[in-house]
Design an enzyme around this catalytic site. Structure first.
Site, PDB file in Angstrom:
ATOM      1  CG  HIS A 125      11.173 -50.283   1.360  1.00  0.00           C
ATOM      2  ND1 HIS A 125       9.899 -49.798   1.180  1.00  0.00           N
ATOM      3  CD2 HIS A 125      11.919 -49.754   0.357  1.00  0.00           C
ATOM      4  CE1 HIS A 125       9.879 -48.992   0.129  1.00  0.00           C
ATOM      5  NE2 HIS A 125      11.093 -48.951  -0.392  1.00  0.00           N
ATOM      6  CB  SER A 126      11.860 -52.680  -2.100  1.00  0.00           C
ATOM      7  OG  SER A 126      11.904 -52.830  -3.502  1.00  0.00           O
ATOM      8  CG  MET A 127      15.259 -58.193  -2.233  1.00  0.00           C
ATOM      9  SD  MET A 127      17.019 -58.268  -2.658  1.00  0.00           S
ATOM     10  CE  MET A 127      17.739 -57.681  -1.112  1.00  0.00           C
ATOM     11  CB  ALA A 177       8.511 -56.511   1.379  1.00  0.00           C
ATOM     12  CB  SER A 201       7.318 -51.104   3.182  1.00  0.00           C
ATOM     13  OG  SER A 201       7.575 -49.877   2.552  1.00  0.00           O
TER      14      SER A 201
END
Length: 249
Positions: A89-91, A93, A117
């Protein structure tokens, strides 16, 4: 399993597929506790614990995406002997994607699917929301993203504990430059909130160019941390996708 890097929040079902989860910037393995509980009895969920936070807070956090992904690929390598998937998720990802690239380059078996994500596809130039030069800019950005974890920023003692990781993570994202290479073979599922203030749907859709496998884009109600309120929906997306992948493997 390398107990330094991975946390398991429940018993792993015998013979189950592994799902390795990579947290967001400033985040820790515990960010995936709700998803781990939701997937209990179905998958062996391992959450990555980055250096510089929680029980690894005395360690120096990584200040570059490449070095961090190198270390993650080395730690994850022994776990690729059976079917597995990645979720970032975010970083996280970015780290999941770069770790998958390194595993492929090393000749390791690839994940059955990679879930990315809350992050747009990488490019040779840093994203506008990654170029944060001061603590004030970082804190304003984190508060703007919301999520259940942002409340720690109002406690001076907790803030002092999380700032080193936030500085390192945002510095790493700001310095990250994607380099061209072979796309992943693993299928991708990309998830994004329809009201995410930093990731547009077309930026998330651009991940399509980074795989030769199947591509699935899922747009869910919510902002950057849509996952906090949509855990059951994300659980169903993961399990349905991996059941299909597992039957085809």
């Amino acid at each position: 399993m390398d107990s330094t890097w991975f946390r398991r929040f429940g018993a792993a079902p015998e013979g189950s597929m592994r799902l390795v989860c990579f947290p967001h910037a400033g985040g820790a393995a515990s960010a995936f506790l709700p998803l781990s509980r939701a997937l209990g009895g179905r998958l062996d969920v391992l959450a990555v614990q980055y250096p510089g936070r929680q029980d690894r807070r005395r360690e120096e956090p990584y200040r570059g995406i490449a070095a961090h992904a190198d270390a993650l690929a080395e730690a994850l390598g022994p776990l690729t002997d059976g079917p597995y998937a990645l979720f970032g998720h975010s970083m996280g990802a970015v780290l999941a994607y770069e770790t998958a690239r390194r595993l492929a380059a090393a000749g390791r078996p690839g994940p059955l699917r990679v879930f990315l994500s809350g992050r747009g596809a990488p490019s040779p130039r840093p994203g506008a929301h990654d170029r944060l030069g001061s603590d004030k800019e970082i804190l304003n950005a984190v508060r703007g993203l919301g999520g259940t974890g942002h409340t720690v920023l109002d406690d001076p003692e907790l803030l002092a504990m999380v700032m080193p990781a936030l500085r390192a993570d945002y510095g790493a994202l700001g310095a990250y430059r994607w380099t061209a290479g072979s796309p992943l073979v693993s299928p991708l599922t990309v998830l994004v909130g329809d009201a995410d203030p930093v990731v547009a749907v077309d930026e998330a859709a651009a991940w399509h160019d980074h795989t030769t496998g199947d591509f699935d884009l899922r747009i869910l109600p919510g902002g950057h941390f849509y996952l906090d309120d949509r855990t059951d929906e994300v659980r169903d997306i993961i399990t349905t996708s991996l059941l299909v992948a597992g039957s085809a493997a």
